[in-house]
Design an enzyme around this catalytic site. Sequence first.
Site, PDB file in Angstrom:
ATOM      1  N   ARG A 114       0.830  -1.208   0.000  1.00 12.21           N
ATOM      2  CA  ARG A 114       0.000   0.000   0.000  1.00 12.21           C
ATOM      3  C   ARG A 114       0.866   1.261   0.000  1.00 12.21           C
ATOM      4  O   ARG A 114       0.559   2.246  -0.679  1.00 12.21           O
ATOM      5  CB  ARG A 114      -0.920  -0.016   1.211  1.00 12.21           C
ATOM      6  CG  ARG A 114      -1.913   1.130   1.248  1.00 12.21           C
ATOM      7  CD  ARG A 114      -3.009   0.870   2.275  1.00 12.21           C
ATOM      8  NE  ARG A 114      -3.936   1.994   2.312  1.00 12.21           N
ATOM      9  CZ  ARG A 114      -4.093   2.807   3.351  1.00 12.21           C
ATOM     10  NH1 ARG A 114      -3.375   2.611   4.452  1.00 12.21           N
ATOM     11  NH2 ARG A 114      -4.956   3.791   3.317  1.00 12.21           N
ATOM     12  N   HIS A 118       0.705   4.302  -2.750  1.00 13.40           N
ATOM     13  CA  HIS A 118       0.464   5.700  -2.380  1.00 13.40           C
ATOM     14  C   HIS A 118       1.613   6.603  -2.807  1.00 13.40           C
ATOM     15  O   HIS A 118       1.389   7.785  -3.108  1.00 13.40           O
ATOM     16  CB  HIS A 118       0.238   5.806  -0.874  1.00 13.40           C
ATOM     17  CG  HIS A 118      -1.126   5.390  -0.437  1.00 13.40           C
ATOM     18  ND1 HIS A 118      -1.927   6.152   0.386  1.00 13.40           N
ATOM     19  CD2 HIS A 118      -1.852   4.271  -0.723  1.00 13.40           C
ATOM     20  CE1 HIS A 118      -3.074   5.534   0.584  1.00 13.40           C
ATOM     21  NE2 HIS A 118      -3.045   4.383  -0.058  1.00 13.40           N
ATOM     22  N   HIS A 244      -5.636  -6.884  -3.121  1.00 15.72           N
ATOM     23  CA  HIS A 244      -6.683  -6.888  -2.101  1.00 15.72           C
ATOM     24  C   HIS A 244      -6.958  -8.282  -1.551  1.00 15.72           C
ATOM     25  O   HIS A 244      -7.913  -8.472  -0.806  1.00 15.72           O
ATOM     26  CB  HIS A 244      -7.973  -6.299  -2.669  1.00 15.72           C
ATOM     27  CG  HIS A 244      -8.001  -4.807  -2.647  1.00 15.72           C
ATOM     28  ND1 HIS A 244      -9.154  -4.085  -2.799  1.00 15.72           N
ATOM     29  CD2 HIS A 244      -7.010  -3.897  -2.505  1.00 15.72           C
ATOM     30  CE1 HIS A 244      -8.877  -2.789  -2.748  1.00 15.72           C
ATOM     31  NE2 HIS A 244      -7.575  -2.650  -2.578  1.00 15.72           N
TER      32      HIS A 244
END
Length: 416
Positions: A114, A118, A244
């Site tokens: 993640r 980002h 995910h």
Amino acid sequence: MRFIGDWKIAFATCFFIALSIYVARLEFDNVVLHFLRLAKDFPENHTGGKVSEKSPYEEDFMTMFMSTAEDIDRSYSLHYDFYQESCPSAERIIAKAITETYNARPSIAPSLIRLLFHDCFIEGCDASVLLDADESLTSEKEASPNQSLKGLDVIDAIKSELENVCPGVVSCADIIVLAAREAVLLAGGPFYPLETGRKDSVAAFKEIAERELPTPQANLSVILARFASRGFNERETVSLFGAHSIGTTHCTFFEDRLYNFAGTGKPDPELNPGFLQELKTKCPFSASASSPSPSPGTGLAPSLPASDCPKNYGMSPTGGNDGVIDLSFNNEGGEENFGTRYFRRLMQKKGLLFSDQQLTSSEETETWVRAYASDPQLFRRDFAMSMMKLSSYHVLTGPLGQVRTTCSKVLPKELI
């Protein structure tokens, strides 16, 4: 004999002319590259300021200019074993640190994936997401989608170790992408080769992060538009969503789908009925479930991939659900099903987040969801390729950027 002599003279003359042109071209290329980088980094490009209209002639010139720039960029491109001479143990140190951390704290894997997303999704893979605020810049960490980021302590620890071994050599941007690759591998995903040589940004982009990171409530058109603007097609976008299949999220980010979808007072009809009942037991009704859900792209929820979110992030003021949901569903199918289980669940209408199930709402994206659900090797190959592409998006190389000695602080000009 005279012919041979004339031939040699002609050859020598041509050679020196060609050499002169080559040297001149290099000088021109450097000037062009510098100009383009300055133009790209002009504040209006980052703040959304209005750009004046161009004439058709200017458009043609810029098209030619950008084509030239693509060729020039190759001279400053990433390459394999960038640190082979300057810091030969760099990648080994990073891999060892991530392995040791993962063995003690498996949740670090989704956190680092993640973190990579980002960083790279906002103005490229330049470690801008690591910068603290100071008198000259606002921090991306303060953007609402970034307030739940984890793993920064791990990156800092690795950077500290590398500074002891080879000070001022390995960039924070390279550490992020290499750490994420190791995290993917440890979590059961594929290994993929990475070129290195990234430099660190001297700027941060809070407003862009707030605006551009897609949220769990984003619809398919928003998701595809955000990825397409960064050069990712439908296939690549769907493959990246396979991340995910690990991590955690909280009830507050999807409870409207259980109790008050789109303000109807009813559940999302796209949810599998059995899965709906299962989720209701883990996420009982709360006052926030009857409130309108955030609109797509508002930045009021963590961005994609929405894994490993803390309990206190994004909670509604009415005290919404803080139940934790395991995105791997107790490692369903084992680690070898990294990604695949996510797509299989989508085909069963068991997508947890609204944005997840949106991948089945168009023929183009559902084609890839179906393909990845049935062919694990295809997914692993595509995911690896997409992660390589994401990890090399809009990087700073050569004379651009810097190598920070502390990942949270820009290096003072006098030390560059």
